[in-house]
Design a protein around this motif. Sequence first.
Motif, PDB file in Angstrom:
ATOM      1  N   LYS A 252       3.235 -11.065  -2.056  1.00 55.30           N
ATOM      2  CA  LYS A 252       3.035  -9.641  -1.822  1.00 55.30           C
ATOM      3  C   LYS A 252       2.134  -9.035  -2.920  1.00 55.30           C
ATOM      4  O   LYS A 252       1.305  -8.175  -2.632  1.00 55.30           O
ATOM      5  N   ILE A 253       2.281  -9.521  -4.173  1.00 59.93           N
ATOM      6  CA  ILE A 253       1.477  -8.973  -5.291  1.00 59.93           C
ATOM      7  C   ILE A 253       0.016  -9.328  -5.100  1.00 59.93           C
ATOM      8  O   ILE A 253      -0.887  -8.501  -5.339  1.00 59.93           O
ATOM      9  N   ALA A 254      -0.243 -10.522  -4.637  1.00 60.63           N
ATOM     10  CA  ALA A 254      -1.649 -10.930  -4.404  1.00 60.63           C
ATOM     11  C   ALA A 254      -2.271 -10.029  -3.363  1.00 60.63           C
ATOM     12  O   ALA A 254      -3.437  -9.614  -3.496  1.00 60.63           O
ATOM     13  N   SER A 255      -1.517  -9.730  -2.306  1.00 57.83           N
ATOM     14  CA  SER A 255      -2.068  -8.848  -1.269  1.00 57.83           C
ATOM     15  C   SER A 255      -2.279  -7.446  -1.821  1.00 57.83           C
ATOM     16  O   SER A 255      -3.226  -6.753  -1.431  1.00 57.83           O
ATOM     17  N   LEU A 256      -1.440  -7.013  -2.789  1.00 57.74           N
ATOM     18  CA  LEU A 256      -1.606  -5.682  -3.368  1.00 57.74           C
ATOM     19  C   LEU A 256      -2.902  -5.623  -4.192  1.00 57.74           C
ATOM     20  O   LEU A 256      -3.599  -4.605  -4.222  1.00 57.74           O
ATOM     21  N   THR A 257      -3.213  -6.698  -4.897  1.00 62.00           N
ATOM     22  CA  THR A 257      -4.429  -6.708  -5.723  1.00 62.00           C
ATOM     23  C   THR A 257      -5.690  -6.691  -4.876  1.00 62.00           C
ATOM     24  O   THR A 257      -6.741  -6.228  -5.324  1.00 62.00           O
ATOM     25  N   LEU A 258      -5.602  -7.171  -3.666  1.00 60.65           N
ATOM     26  CA  LEU A 258      -6.778  -7.237  -2.797  1.00 60.65           C
ATOM     27  C   LEU A 258      -6.906  -6.013  -1.918  1.00 60.65           C
ATOM     28  O   LEU A 258      -7.807  -5.936  -1.088  1.00 60.65           O
ATOM     29  N   MET A 259      -6.003  -5.019  -2.076  1.00 59.27           N
ATOM     30  CA  MET A 259      -6.055  -3.818  -1.230  1.00 59.27           C
ATOM     31  C   MET A 259      -7.235  -2.927  -1.626  1.00 59.27           C
ATOM     32  O   MET A 259      -7.714  -2.972  -2.763  1.00 59.27           O
ATOM     33  N   LYS A 260      -7.655  -2.065  -0.679  1.00 53.66           N
ATOM     34  CA  LYS A 260      -8.658  -1.041  -0.968  1.00 53.66           C
ATOM     35  C   LYS A 260      -7.994   0.095  -1.723  1.00 53.66           C
ATOM     36  O   LYS A 260      -6.766   0.182  -1.750  1.00 53.66           O
ATOM     37  N   ASP A 261      -8.825   0.941  -2.279  1.00 49.78           N
ATOM     38  CA  ASP A 261      -8.276   2.047  -3.079  1.00 49.78           C
ATOM     39  C   ASP A 261      -7.458   3.000  -2.210  1.00 49.78           C
ATOM     40  O   ASP A 261      -6.384   3.465  -2.626  1.00 49.78           O
ATOM     41  N   SER A 262      -7.970   3.233  -1.025  1.00 49.21           N
ATOM     42  CA  SER A 262      -7.231   4.170  -0.144  1.00 49.21           C
ATOM     43  C   SER A 262      -5.884   3.556   0.265  1.00 49.21           C
ATOM     44  O   SER A 262      -4.865   4.239   0.303  1.00 49.21           O
ATOM     45  N   GLU A 263      -5.891   2.252   0.533  1.00 44.31           N
ATOM     46  CA  GLU A 263      -4.641   1.590   0.908  1.00 44.31           C
ATOM     47  C   GLU A 263      -3.670   1.540  -0.268  1.00 44.31           C
ATOM     48  O   GLU A 263      -2.462   1.718  -0.103  1.00 44.31           O
ATOM     49  N   ARG A 264      -4.260   1.299  -1.470  1.00 40.45           N
ATOM     50  CA  ARG A 264      -3.392   1.242  -2.637  1.00 40.45           C
ATOM     51  C   ARG A 264      -2.810   2.622  -2.912  1.00 40.45           C
ATOM     52  O   ARG A 264      -1.647   2.745  -3.326  1.00 40.45           O
ATOM     53  N   LEU A 265      -3.622   3.725  -2.682  1.00 42.73           N
ATOM     54  CA  LEU A 265      -3.133   5.079  -2.852  1.00 42.73           C
ATOM     55  C   LEU A 265      -1.981   5.367  -1.880  1.00 42.73           C
ATOM     56  O   LEU A 265      -0.959   5.940  -2.254  1.00 42.73           O
ATOM     57  N   ASP A 266      -2.173   4.929  -0.637  1.00 42.09           N
ATOM     58  CA  ASP A 266      -1.088   5.110   0.367  1.00 42.09           C
ATOM     59  C   ASP A 266       0.179   4.357  -0.045  1.00 42.09           C
ATOM     60  O   ASP A 266       1.294   4.854   0.121  1.00 42.09           O
ATOM     61  N   LEU A 267      -0.066   3.169  -0.660  1.00 39.73           N
ATOM     62  CA  LEU A 267       1.086   2.378  -1.095  1.00 39.73           C
ATOM     63  C   LEU A 267       1.819   3.075  -2.233  1.00 39.73           C
ATOM     64  O   LEU A 267       3.064   3.123  -2.256  1.00 39.73           O
ATOM     65  N   LEU A 268       1.039   3.650  -3.173  1.00 42.80           N
ATOM     66  CA  LEU A 268       1.672   4.356  -4.285  1.00 42.80           C
ATOM     67  C   LEU A 268       2.413   5.593  -3.812  1.00 42.80           C
ATOM     68  O   LEU A 268       3.506   5.916  -4.299  1.00 42.80           O
ATOM     69  N   LYS A 269       1.782   6.278  -2.817  1.00 43.91           N
ATOM     70  CA  LYS A 269       2.463   7.451  -2.270  1.00 43.91           C
ATOM     71  C   LYS A 269       3.788   7.038  -1.577  1.00 43.91           C
ATOM     72  O   LYS A 269       4.802   7.716  -1.693  1.00 43.91           O
ATOM     73  N   GLU A 270       3.676   5.901  -0.924  1.00 47.67           N
ATOM     74  CA  GLU A 270       4.874   5.426  -0.206  1.00 47.67           C
ATOM     75  C   GLU A 270       5.963   5.033  -1.190  1.00 47.67           C
ATOM     76  O   GLU A 270       7.136   5.366  -1.001  1.00 47.67           O
ATOM     77  N   ILE A 271       5.542   4.314  -2.282  1.00 55.51           N
ATOM     78  CA  ILE A 271       6.535   3.900  -3.270  1.00 55.51           C
ATOM     79  C   ILE A 271       7.077   5.103  -4.010  1.00 55.51           C
ATOM     80  O   ILE A 271       8.286   5.192  -4.290  1.00 55.51           O
ATOM     81  N   GLY A 272       6.176   6.084  -4.293  1.00 52.69           N
ATOM     82  CA  GLY A 272       6.611   7.269  -5.010  1.00 52.69           C
ATOM     83  C   GLY A 272       7.411   8.217  -4.142  1.00 52.69           C
ATOM     84  O   GLY A 272       8.030   9.146  -4.661  1.00 52.69           O
ATOM     85  N   GLY A 273       7.364   8.047  -2.837  1.00 52.94           N
ATOM     86  CA  GLY A 273       8.131   8.897  -1.941  1.00 52.94           C
ATOM     87  C   GLY A 273       7.448  10.182  -1.597  1.00 52.94           C
ATOM     88  O   GLY A 273       8.094  11.100  -1.094  1.00 52.94           O
ATOM     89  N   THR A 274       6.101  10.363  -1.914  1.00 56.48           N
ATOM     90  CA  THR A 274       5.417  11.627  -1.611  1.00 56.48           C
ATOM     91  C   THR A 274       5.070  11.744  -0.151  1.00 56.48           C
ATOM     92  O   THR A 274       4.757  12.834   0.328  1.00 56.48           O
ATOM     93  N   ARG A 275       5.104  10.666   0.575  1.00 60.44           N
ATOM     94  CA  ARG A 275       4.743  10.699   2.007  1.00 60.44           C
ATOM     95  C   ARG A 275       5.720  11.605   2.762  1.00 60.44           C
ATOM     96  O   ARG A 275       5.311  12.292   3.709  1.00 60.44           O
ATOM     97  N   VAL A 276       6.902  11.640   2.300  1.00 60.06           N
ATOM     98  CA  VAL A 276       7.878  12.480   2.980  1.00 60.06           C
ATOM     99  C   VAL A 276       7.496  13.949   2.893  1.00 60.06           C
ATOM    100  O   VAL A 276       7.566  14.676   3.889  1.00 60.06           O
ATOM    101  N   TYR A 277       7.054  14.353   1.726  1.00 52.64           N
ATOM    102  CA  TYR A 277       6.652  15.756   1.550  1.00 52.64           C
ATOM    103  C   TYR A 277       5.422  16.082   2.363  1.00 52.64           C
ATOM    104  O   TYR A 277       5.303  17.168   2.920  1.00 52.64           O
ATOM    105  N   GLU A 278       4.478  15.163   2.476  1.00 60.16           N
ATOM    106  CA  GLU A 278       3.296  15.406   3.298  1.00 60.16           C
ATOM    107  C   GLU A 278       3.669  15.549   4.766  1.00 60.16           C
ATOM    108  O   GLU A 278       3.107  16.418   5.458  1.00 60.16           O
ATOM    109  N   GLU A 279       4.581  14.707   5.191  1.00 59.30           N
ATOM    110  CA  GLU A 279       5.003  14.813   6.600  1.00 59.30           C
ATOM    111  C   GLU A 279       5.674  16.155   6.842  1.00 59.30           C
ATOM    112  O   GLU A 279       5.436  16.801   7.860  1.00 59.30           O
ATOM    113  N   ARG A 280       6.501  16.625   5.899  1.00 55.20           N
ATOM    114  CA  ARG A 280       7.153  17.917   6.054  1.00 55.20           C
ATOM    115  C   ARG A 280       6.123  19.052   6.026  1.00 55.20           C
ATOM    116  O   ARG A 280       6.256  20.048   6.729  1.00 55.20           O
TER     117      ARG A 280
END
Length: 964
Positions: A143-171
């Motif tokens: 999973k870490i190898a796939s994270l290193t190969l992600m695009k910046d936008s995908e990595r940003l989405d991943l950080l938002k998802e891990i940080g839990g900010t996606r919930v606030y955006e959906e609201r």
Amino acid sequence: MYIKQVIIEGFKSYREQVATEAFSPKVNCVVGANGSGKTNFFHAIRFVLSDLFQNLRSEDRHALLHEGAGHQVLSAFVEIVFDNADNRIPVDKEEVRLRRTIGLKKDEYFLDGKHITKTEVMNLLESAGFSRSNPYYVVQQGKIASLTLMKDSERLDLLKEIGGTRVYEERRRESLKIMQETGNKRRQIIQVVQYLDERLKELDEEKEELRKYQQLDKQRKSLEYTIYDKELQDARQKLAEVEDARNKVSETSTKMYNSVLDAHEKSKDLDKIMKDLTKELQALSKEKEAIEKQRTEAIKKHTELELDVKDLQEKISGNFGAKGDAVRQLQTLQKEIQDSMDELEKMNPLYEDQVMKEKEITKGIMEREKQLSILYQKQGRATQFSSKAARDKWLQKEIDDLERVLSSNLAQEQKLQDEIKRLNTELSERDAYIESRRREIATIESLISQSHAGFNHHKSQRDKLQDERKSLWRNETELSAEIEKLRTEVEKAEKSLDHATPGDVRRGLNSVRKICREYKIPGVFGPIIELLDCDEKFFTAVEVTAGNSLFHVVVENDEISTQIIRHLNSLKGGRVTFIPLNRVKAPRVIYPQNSDVVPLLKKLKFAPNYNPAFAQVFARTVVCRDLDVATKVARTDGLDCITLEGDQVSKKGGMTGGFYDHRRSKLKFMCTIIQNTKSINMKEEELEKIRFMLQEIDQKITDLVTEQQKIDAKRAHDKSELEQLKQDIANADKQKILISKALGNKEKSLADVRSQIDQLRASMAMKRAEMGTDLIDHLTPVEKDLLSRLNPEIADLKEKLILCKTDRIETESRKAELETNLTTNLKRRKQELEAIISTMETDNLHGEAEIKSQELNDARLLVEDLTEQLRRVSESIDGQSKQLRRIKDEKTKLKNLEDNYERTLQDEAKELEQLLSKRNMFLAKQEEYSKKIRELGPLSSDAFETMVTKVMMIRMRMDHVKRI
């Protein structure tokens, strides 16, 4: 919070239970060779946390179970021990154990050993931070190898998802959407307000129109109310007419139903009568068949006996003729025998004289020839012998030879004399034997006559007993049929009584009877219904008064009832109420002195010792003439009153009554049972006496038949002995004839021997005389003269002998002919005729003919009796067949009545259906117009009166126009 320990058993490569050591709250590392189970250990953790193994099918669960050598693993579990010191898991424990167990058909969770649902596990994990929307609390390999190969936008989405900010955006997106929808609704409301303003202007214009409309509508409602009320009144009137018609049809149907019910009950009674008649008819048919069979056999026997009697009569008449012929022949034969015997007696002396004469002539010839021979010998002896001594020697030798011959003849003579004596003795013995046999024949004939008389006496007694037995058989059959009929009625009454008795009470009474039989409990007298008797007109009053008390069991004391109740409870045998006589006391009741009132207790019949029990049930009840009297007595005297129809008036004021079905009367059933049981017992006693008498008669008949058989056997034996004696006499007669012949031969031989003896003695005397004389060669003058005379004498005697022989042969021939005729023909024929006559006398043909005639008379009487019985049975069958046809015709009429009722019922049903349809239609109209009137709402009384006046005027005009 962290994982403190993992326990695995049966999961994938872990067959046996494996428990890790306590993990560190910091970083832990699991190392091992390839295939040592690191991946399976990682999967076990994910298996419990359910991020990978959420929904498992049966084959998926089977794949997770351990597979390898040894026994198959049927279940597996993984248990994770969490350190909950920070209370991240909302459980008031520092250590939390979460286990997941799977099998082929199960998938369960356990929290600290307690069963928990999957949803509760997910909620518990989410509350601890294991969110399904944030599955990155477990990082998989690669999973870490796939994270290193992600695009910046995908990595940003991943950080938002891990940080839990996606919930606030959906609201936020949802809130913007709500604000947009709210603006749209505000614009719509403004448009609606504008539209309402325009509509208010229009409504002001319509308000004036509404006022005018309301005035017209008020008039319309008044008209409609008048019309609807008129239709409603018409519907009610027609509905009343329909109800009257329905009531009339119902009354007619009820009357017809009652008549059909009576017809049905009558049909049941006719069925019972017809069933009884059918049984009786079948019994009579069987009896008729049996009587016809007996009559056929009796006619056959009668015919056979007629033929036997005819044959015996013919035989008797033939025997009489034959006996007469035999007697006549015997008389002729006896005359012929007498003539032959007379001739033979006359001939015997002649024959004997001729024989004697012949013997004398033969003797004379022999003597002369002997003298001639002696003379010739003497004349030639001089030349034959040389000397006197030689001659005397020869003569002595001749004398010795003659003496030897004489000795032999003398011995033969003695032997013949002994034989003759023996034969004479045998003749005497044969005569005595024949005489003794004849005496025995007379004795046996007397015994046969006595046996015949005894046989006839026993036969007459046997016939009398057989007639008596037949009569007893008929009585036995009739009694058996009556007993069977009574038992059928008892069974029917018992079944009816059982149906009329409550089930638990019936079971209780049966259990009480069973307990009393098994445990032999005394002092149980039975239920009230079995102990009372009364007039049938009081049955209804008694049953209604007593009710279920009729089945209360009367016992001697309460100890007996307690003992029975104990057994009843153990058997669960129903419900019974007991009346112990030592506990109940007869109440003191003062009855009114009124002719219209009768105490019910005084109309009952029962044993005096049962008085307390019956007083307990019936003492407070009186029978009244009618309800008016009952009401008055109940009010004034405080007694329970009842009428004969079963209507009750309680002393407390209550009245009960109504229809009571007398056909289901329990007392009537019990009365039928008791009376029929008594009749059955009496008839069974009578039947037992009849059967005992039948046994005695059977024994007597058997004894008589045995005696008859003995007499018959004795008579047959006597007849056999009689025939044997006759045969013995015949044999003795034959032996007597043979002995007589032998005696004659012996006597003849004795005469010949004696003649020879005389000749020998004469010859010996001559030779002795010659001895000692001189030997000379010539004869003396005397001898010469004798010699010259001997030859002519011999010749003359020979001629006489020839003539004598001729006469003797003729006489002997005639004598032999007579003797032969007597012995071989006449005497034998005489014996045959005497045997025929004797046989005719000893066969007792008259006795047999008398027996056969008596048997023929009995057979004729039996045929007449059976014919009379057959006529009687045939008349009974015809009468019952006619009665059966009448019953069938009556049943056919009742059936036609029921069929007519069915047809009428169908027609009435159709009519009722039509009336019901009309009723429903009118009810619908009534409801419809009532509804319409209700829908019209309230109306003013002035408008209504004005409208009614107008309608009445319009009706009057229309009626006037119609009259014109």
